[in-house]
Design an enzyme around this catalytic site. Structure first.
Site, PDB file in Angstrom:
ATOM      1  N   SER A  41    -100.767 -16.619 -25.838  1.00 27.22           N
ATOM      2  CA  SER A  41    -102.227 -16.555 -25.740  1.00 27.22           C
ATOM      3  C   SER A  41    -103.224 -14.737 -25.401  1.00 27.22           C
ATOM      4  CB  SER A  41    -103.111 -17.611 -25.007  1.00 27.22           C
ATOM      5  OG  SER A  41    -104.907 -17.295 -24.499  1.00 27.22           O
ATOM      6  N   GLY A  42    -103.636 -14.717 -25.002  1.00 30.16           N
ATOM      7  CA  GLY A  42    -104.323 -12.760 -24.873  1.00 30.16           C
ATOM      8  C   GLY A  42    -103.575 -11.624 -25.186  1.00 30.16           C
ATOM      9  N   THR A  63    -105.878 -12.216 -32.223  1.00 30.68           N
ATOM     10  CA  THR A  63    -106.918 -11.916 -32.989  1.00 30.68           C
ATOM     11  C   THR A  63    -107.824 -10.792 -33.101  1.00 30.68           C
ATOM     12  OG1 THR A  63    -107.859 -14.131 -31.791  1.00 30.68           O
ATOM     13  CG2 THR A  63    -109.251 -13.236 -33.416  1.00 30.68           C
ATOM     14  N   ASN A 100    -106.954 -16.167 -21.106  1.00 30.89           N
ATOM     15  CA  ASN A 100    -107.811 -15.549 -22.498  1.00 30.89           C
ATOM     16  C   ASN A 100    -110.028 -15.768 -22.133  1.00 30.89           C
ATOM     17  OD1 ASN A 100    -108.144 -13.703 -24.285  1.00 30.89           O
ATOM     18  ND2 ASN A 100    -107.528 -14.679 -26.268  1.00 30.89           N
ATOM     19  N   SER A 134    -111.201 -16.908 -26.262  1.00 32.99           N
ATOM     20  CA  SER A 134    -109.178 -17.281 -26.294  1.00 32.99           C
ATOM     21  C   SER A 134    -109.763 -18.140 -27.996  1.00 32.99           C
ATOM     22  CB  SER A 134    -108.576 -18.415 -25.532  1.00 32.99           C
ATOM     23  OG  SER A 134    -107.455 -18.956 -26.049  1.00 32.99           O
ATOM     24  N   SER A 135    -108.973 -17.680 -29.118  1.00 26.33           N
ATOM     25  CA  SER A 135    -109.276 -18.512 -30.189  1.00 26.33           C
ATOM     26  C   SER A 135    -108.408 -19.668 -29.898  1.00 26.33           C
ATOM     27  CB  SER A 135    -108.908 -17.734 -31.270  1.00 26.33           C
ATOM     28  OG  SER A 135    -108.699 -16.754 -31.447  1.00 26.33           O
ATOM     29  N   GLY A 176     -98.638 -18.499 -30.543  1.00 28.30           N
ATOM     30  CA  GLY A 176     -97.002 -18.444 -30.246  1.00 28.30           C
ATOM     31  C   GLY A 176     -96.694 -19.628 -29.078  1.00 28.30           C
ATOM     32  N   GLU A 222     -95.523 -22.073 -27.018  1.00 30.90           N
ATOM     33  CA  GLU A 222     -95.800 -21.561 -25.226  1.00 30.90           C
ATOM     34  C   GLU A 222     -94.912 -23.210 -24.707  1.00 30.90           C
ATOM     35  OE1 GLU A 222     -99.970 -23.359 -25.997  1.00 30.90           O
ATOM     36  OE2 GLU A 222    -100.755 -21.914 -26.679  1.00 30.90           O
TER      37      GLU A 222
END
Ligand SMILES: Nc1ncnc2c1ncn2[C@@H]1O[C@H](COP(=O)(O)OP(=O)(O)OP(=O)(O)O)[C@@H](O)[C@H]1O
Length: 719
Positions: free
Chosen positions: A153-154, A158, A200, A203-204, A459, A461
């Site tokens: 994340s981050g 995206t 993030n 974050s999506s 990804g 986690e």
């Protein structure tokens, strides 16, 4: 490794540090750091790597380094990052380090033109180079292509996905409306599916596979978005520093007074679904002044706005409205979306109290009367029906002579709270599905010859506490790792053998056993969970016990008390399990697995929304397995499996990926503070190790080592 020559040895913060070997033991080496004033230390032999002669030199493709190992890779990426060269190749995989700063020249229209039609390796590494390769492969091989963008994340998945889409539509679009629509779909998807998290700001909270379709002449004809696993728990609650989905705040900050009045909107602190998290808006100094004071929460007024160069709630609201217009949503549709968002917010404010009668049930508090009225109005419901459905559930008795009679069972306060939250989650997630469907209708196409698909999905986690969401994400990553193994490793080995390079077979660890552990029929964890959900009284503890019983001696599964970490050793056997994934062991805590695995509303609520007076709400629930004959279904526990739906979606996705050519982009998060020009070596190294890069590096270094007899370190299996 030679005596006196510099080597890379482990460093707790930087990942590696330069030193020289001063003593050699049986399994370890004594290293003297090159940095003055630092003490000698010992390191295991297999953690020490030869360094390049010039450690300040960098290369565009990591494979052209003299010594290929994880330390030289990390150093190469570090040197390049310090020069704002965020992209690096490792063979055909692109590493993309998040710069956390705008690099306008890197993505300028002239740069797009430069990469047009150019082979990989002729220009500096770039996400555009990967996009163009995918396009050329599609044209030459007449085969669809996919680009798999991964990372934590981050890390920038995206943003890189958007650059790929922009590149393809700009370079190979029609120059017409459709190109713009594909790009403009993003602000809308992000408004409803992205949120501020601690990792993030944007974050999506869902995965997506975006396909750009091309006709026989290789021109863009349309697009299609598939989405995976929207995070539903966020709709009702967020941790203190996090926020709900952007749309809630954007509506509060940016909606016209007219809309505010119509939908009874207030500042974010007025809503339970927002006020347990952060209630500040994103704005900069100037835009903050434009937001009226009465729209800001006390927290915002005290601490000021949240700052992010790419986010601005009021401005983003206007941009989103513009994007809606561009992709063809009219004012009525726009207001329908906003109305339902407001309805969800008001739902959260309904409070219950014990009824004080012998029934043991509850009623809606008097103070919530106005709120109930608003909810009924916004969601097209009869107020009295809403009250009844939130405080009781219908059941079909099966006992004695009354078999088949529908009875109303009163709910306790906690059950009513759960029912309210379940309704809010169902409405919002249906709304999100609708937004994606609507977006897809904006770039329709009758037929297409091929597509390029971009996969933007979280990804691998692992946190201190891991729940059902991490379990699904990591299962997905096991499948993607297997795909990567199949694709890159097998194909490369075959190629090396075909070309007679004399490379012996490389053994990588096959993770099929881990995938089976999750998805096998009946005995897989997902099916065990479904079985639990179907029991009259399902429980998370019983589920965890069954998992352990069914897989007592499974290599990939163990009990939490066997964890290396103290925090997991405190988790009881019936509270969790550890799975040994390809990228490391993860302890999953099974609390709420049963609840999170069920997408069904209880019958009273299902009937309520599917019989709404409002057409838009009715349509949202149209395709659910809604009971037309509520009497018939009312007694049965209705259950829709989230895990198995994801499994089906994932298998369709994998089938699609297998039918396409593929490229990989690995995004890297340089630091946890989300700031520019800060390279935290150790945590970057761990991202490289638990990704395809680790596997690719092992293969590449092995092949090169074997081919050119430059054996520097032993090939290690993936896990
Ligand atoms: N190439 C880039 N240039 C400038 N800033 C970037 C770039 N890539 C990422 N960022 C910054 O990093 C932030 C996080 O990136 P992004 O949202 O793409 O991450 P992600 O991997 O998709 O995360 P998540 O899994 O949480 O959705 C962006 O909002 C942006 O501020």
């Amino acid at each position: 490794m030679e005596d006196g020559k510099p080597v890379w040895a482990p460093h707790p913060a930087d990942g590696f540090q330069l030193g020289t070997i001063v003593d050699i033991g049986a399994n370890s080496l004594t290293i003297e750091p090159l940095k003055q004033g630092q003490k000698s230390f010992t390191a295991q032999i297999n953690q020490v790597f030869p360094a390049e002669d010039d450690v300040n030199k960098h290369v565009e493709d990591n494979c052209s380094l003299m010594y290929l190992n994880e330390a030289t890779l990390l150093n190469n990426v570090r040197v390049r990052y310090s020069k704002d060269k965020i992209y690096t190749f490792v063979a055909n995989i692109l590493i993309a380090v998040n710069p956390y700063v705008d690099l306008p020249k890197l993505y300028a229209p002239e740069t797009i033109k430069q990469y047009h039609g150019r082979s990989l390796g002729t220009l500096p590494p770039h996400v555009y180079a990967i996009a163009d390769k995918a396009f050329r492969d599609m044209r030459v091989l007449k085969m669809s292509q996919s680009i798999i963008v991964s990372g934590e994340s981050g890390a920038g998945k995206t943003e890189n996905t958007k650059f790929v889409l922009r590149y393809l539509t700009t370079s190979y679009g029609t120059g017409q409306d459709i190109d713009e629509r594909i790009v403009e779909a993003n602000p809308l998807l992000e408004a409803f599916g992205n949120a501020k998290t601690v990792r993030n700001n944007n974050s999506s909270r869902f995965g997506k596979f975006v396909e750009i379709h091309f006709n026989g002449k290789n021109t863009v004809v349309g697009g299609f978005v598939s989405h995976y696993l929207l995070e539903k728990s966020r709709i009702c609650q967020q941790s203190q520093e996090e926020r709900n989905y952007h749309i809630f705040y954007r509506l509060c900050a940016g909606a016209s007074e007219d809309i505010r009045t119509k939908f009874h909107l207030e500042s974010p602190d007025a809503f339970r679904y927002l006020n347990r998290g952060c209630t500040r808006f994103f704005a900069n100094k100037d835009t903050d002044k434009q937001i009226l004071q009465n729209r800001k929460s006390p927290e915002h007024l005290k601490a000021g706005p949240l700052k992010d160069p790419l986010l601005d709630d009021q401005g983003d609201f206007n941009r989103m409205c513009g994007a809606m217009k561009k992709i063809g949503l009219d004012d009525t549709e726009k207001l329908d979306l906003f109305r339902v968002v407001a309805g969800v917010l008001h739902l959260g404010n309904i409070d219950f109290e014990e009824a004080g009668s012998t029934s043991g049930g509850c009623t809606i508090k008097n103070q919530s009367s106005q709120t109930v009225e608003y909810c009924a109005e916004l969601l097209g419901l009869e107020e009295s029906d809403l009250r009844v459905s939130l405080t009781s559930r219908v059941m079909l008795t099966t006992a004695g002579g009354a078999k088949g009679t529908v009875i109303k069972v009163p709910l306790k306060v906690e059950q009513a709270n759960n029912a309210r939250d379940a309704l809010a989650k169902a409405v919002y997630s249906r709304l999100f599905d609708h937004v994606v469907t609507r977006v897809n209708q904006c770039f329709p196409f009758d037929s297409s010859a091929n597509f390029i698909g971009v996969l933007d999905i979280a990804g691998f986690e692992y946190f201190e506490h891991n729940s059902f969401e991490q379990f699904c994400i990591n299962y997905c990553n096991e499948k993607l790792q297997q795909f990567f193994n199949e694709r890159i490793l097998k194909e490369e080995q075959e190629l090396y053998q075909k070309e007679g390079l004399g490379v012996n077979e490389v053994h990588y660890v096959d993770n099929q056993d881990c995938i089976d552990l999750v998805e096998a029929k009946l005995v897989g964890i997902l099916d065990i969970l479904d079985e639990e959900n179907r029991l009259p009284q399902p429980s998370d503890q019983h589920f965890a016990e069954t998992v352990h019983n069914k897989h007592k001696n499974h290599f990939r599964l163990t009990v939490p008390r066997k964890s290396k970490l103290q925090v997991h050793r405190n988790v009881r056997d019936d509270e969790g399990f550890i799975v040994r994934h390809f990228a490391g062991a993860v302890c999953y805590e099974t609390t709420k697995f049963v609840e999170k695995n069920n997408d069904a509303l209880h019958m009273s609520l299902e009937c309520l929304v599917s019989e709404s007076k409002d057409r838009f709400i009715r349509d949202l629930f149209e395709n659910s397995n809604n009971a037309k004959d509520s009497k018939q279904k009312a007694g049965k526990l209705s259950f829709i499996s989230v895990g198995n739906k994801f499994k089906t979606q994932l298998n369709i996705l994998l089938e699609k990926l297998r039918s396409t050519g593929s490229s990989f982009i690995r995004c890297i998060k340089p630091n946890l503070k989300m700031v520019s020009h800060q390279f935290e070596g150790a945590q970057i190294l761990s991202q490289l190790q638990c990704s395809e890069i680790g596997t690719q590096l092992q293969l590449t270094s092995y092949c090169i080592a074997s081919t050119f007899l430059l054996v520097h370190h032993k090939f290690l299996p993936v896990t």
